[in-house]
Motif scaffolding. Sequence first.
Motif, PDB file in Angstrom:
ATOM      1  N   GLU A  34       0.831  -1.194   0.000  1.00 55.21           N
ATOM      2  CA  GLU A  34       0.000   0.000   0.000  1.00 55.21           C
ATOM      3  C   GLU A  34       0.873   1.254   0.000  1.00 55.21           C
ATOM      4  OE1 GLU A  34      -3.102  -0.057  -0.400  1.00 55.21           O
ATOM      5  OE2 GLU A  34      -3.582  -2.159  -0.001  1.00 55.21           O
ATOM      6  N   SER A  88      -2.641  -0.436  -8.490  1.00 54.45           N
ATOM      7  CA  SER A  88      -2.567   0.951  -7.998  1.00 54.45           C
ATOM      8  C   SER A  88      -2.208   1.889  -9.147  1.00 54.45           C
ATOM      9  CB  SER A  88      -1.549   1.050  -6.869  1.00 54.45           C
ATOM     10  OG  SER A  88      -1.914   0.239  -5.780  1.00 54.45           O
ATOM     11  N   GLN A 116      -1.831   5.657  -8.209  1.00 52.82           N
ATOM     12  CA  GLN A 116      -0.617   5.880  -7.426  1.00 52.82           C
ATOM     13  C   GLN A 116       0.611   5.932  -8.322  1.00 52.82           C
ATOM     14  OE1 GLN A 116      -0.367   6.462  -4.155  1.00 52.82           O
ATOM     15  NE2 GLN A 116      -2.564   6.293  -3.823  1.00 52.82           N
TER      16      GLN A 116
END
Length: 910
Positions: free
Chosen positions: A111, A235, A238
Amino acid sequence: MTSPSFTNQLGLLERRLAADPRAFRELFTADGMEAVAWEFRQPELSKEFITEVWDVLSRDDDSSRVMMRFLWRLPVGKKRLFMRALDGHLSDRYPMFAGLSQNWPAGNAIEPYIREPDDRATDFELVNKGYLGYMDLGYTRRDIELFVWLEALRDKQCAEAPCELGVLLAGHREPQGGCPVQIHIPAMFELIGNGRFREALELLESCNPLPNVTGRVCPQELQCQGMCIHQHSMSIGQLEWFLPEWSKLAEPGATQARFAGVRDPWLAAKRPPVAIIGSGPSGLITAYLLAAEGFPVTVFEAFHELGGVLRYGIPEFRLPNQLIDDVVEKIKLLGGRFVTNFVVGKTATLEQLTEAGFVRAFVGSGAGLPRFLNVPGEHLLNVMSANEFLTRVNLMQGHRDDRETPLPEVKDKQVLIIGGGNTAMDAARTARRLGGNVTIVYRRTRAEMPARVEELEHALEEGIELAVLRSPVEFIGDEKTHFVTTAKVEIMGLGEPDASGRRRPIATGRTTEMPADLVIMALGNSANPIIKDSEPRLSVSPFGTIAQVSDDSKETSIAGIFTGGDAARGGSTAIRAAGDGQSAAREIVATLSTFPTAEIPDRVAKALAYTEVAAEIPVIVAKTHLSVGIEEFTVRAPVVAASAQAGQFVRVLPTPDGELIPLTLADWDAAAGTITLVVQAMGTSTLGLNQMQVGQALAGVAGPLGRPSELHHYGADDTVVFTAGGLGLPPVYPIMREHLRLGNHVTLISGFRSADLMFWDGEDERVGRIQAEFGELLDVIYATNDGSYGIQGFVTSPLEEMLKANQEGKGRRIAEVVTIGPPMMMRAVSDLTKGYGVPTVASLNSIMVDATGMCGACMVPVTEDGKLVRKHACIDGPEIDSHAIDWDKFLPRFGLFRSQEQASRVRHGF
């Protein structure tokens, strides 16, 4: 049994080593390949082996990139083996590896770094710091590159690319999900997986020049990531904003070097010039893509800072302003030019921009006017729009001690946010950072909230409360202070789904009350009328948004004028706005492919000259002391002077750290390119402004704003009466001059407290000169409170005598009254004329922030057909029917920031 693909990868690695044995000489000996093959044939990788492999990966050299490519090409089973080894043997060094191999790749990932709620809830620093945030914990840039590379290893390289293309649904024009700017997402992951970060960034920016902006604010869960087949989606967002931020660290100066050889398109004059209206996401991407194609581009922005909604609407804990500045820098490096404080539709129309040389224009002016509930009590102090609240904080930085824009008192106050979208989250989290006890009030349940899940979760983590199935029906305030104290809310139920697919809220008739010191309305926006009102050829939708000629085009009903983003869609997302800008840029390029080459140099020269004039810094060229605390300034502002009309005003930013001040135009000279402003020192900003001298520059002047005065021709026996109280004389002057030029008789009643405060009354001053010019068409009456000059008393005294004489059939008939001055004076004039049935307008420069309707701050409660409605002084005014104004509700607004202004005066020693 070893898979064929694994055997092939080992063969590729072996050939690479044979070609360049130095690449792995510290890891592999002559029999090293057999050792690698042996390790990957085992049920698990040994600690010694994975440690040596990771050390090679960490080198950031040729050997590490070879290893990255080797591991990227492994079949998923062998990748799982690798991930288990990281989990089992390196999680002590990298805690984020612990448990990572469980349900990998579909259900687990590293994460991004998100700051803890207790740490972030009281400052405006970035909350989600992404992968680069791990540098705050002591990890190196190379560590983080490998974290990102590990994320890329999860990618399945889906042939259908649903993350990029979305899924087409029957009966829908646009696909469900996918990327509105068509970023080649699988290709980006492949480049990252092979360690080619620079090439991944180049691919990304070839589609989207602002990935570090859209990557942060785009609703990926509804777009690219929403289509991901992984349970724990890739992601994508991101990585989009990681790459440009990574480039700043890994390749300082790379952006400047990349554009170093670009020739200024304004000097090259090979392509015709294009105007971009608005510097939000749609405008910026259109400007970038056109500039990259060699088009001379000028971006016209209404505010004094660039970025549009990205800057005024999104807090820095979500989107740092530096990222907007990065995009602007790229456009400048490509030769793009920017003009701030330029309000298209007021400073110049679309037609005038065309006349100035621009052959195409893109309108990305945003959504516009904030919506309110139109329930009783919305006029109360401290009931404001999220646009106003966020603009005061984000754009004007009012929370900082070194800035002058006032904010409502928030610390330890009960703050209610009405709404459930992303703007509501931004307002709630901003109020929380200012120390408020914040509750989000939403008429449906959490499941139906349109806000991004991440933003809502962050808000709740930061201590913000959520009151669902509640809808305000009335606001109650203190009768003495006029500040809101209570929200009366109706308890709602849920019915069948509506057009949005969410269950419809149903009133139950049951109510409850919630304490409220500040209420912030986050209910979306209606279309701003400025551009459409200035251009009658422009078709609009039933909702007031600018219409496009077809579903396949961004062109409007005016040939050569294109639009996109919220100006066309209404409230939408930054990424859809960027997608519109991308489509518009392609279409503009296509339509200009046959533009006559011979016309280009002249068009470019004209547009460049206009751009340079419009971008001139507003310098004070003359200053005259008029009276105690009152100064007259002549300011160089050629584009404002060229468009100014009687009754309009300008928005002035005296200094970069000051506040935005509405000042009515006292005069202008289009030939000289100057405007005249008269300033009375009241608060810190005007006190400081009046201390400025000739030669100094203002930080910004935008205008002319508001509607010009409505002029009517009256009979020879009629008169138009102006009641000017003190500083009301300067705005009265140009309006009465226009009436005189029209042939109307004018009666000026000019009131001052005493003779020593009077100005413009001498023979060689403005009123004296205009009286000499128009003779008997102008009667001038002076009134002073103390009787030191003219009639003793207020302006209402001679006005009442005229009204009474009219009743008796004597004197000139008063056709209309225009009152400008202190609010209490305007009310007194309005109350007086209402009894005589004489039409009266009041010119209102009330509290404003942006002065273009976007903030909703200049609300004026007006009664129409027996119903209280909202008007806005900057859009509907500044002149408004004074008999329709609810003065009891309007006058308290002038005390909204009285305590803040007093504190500022004390702080600055005034």
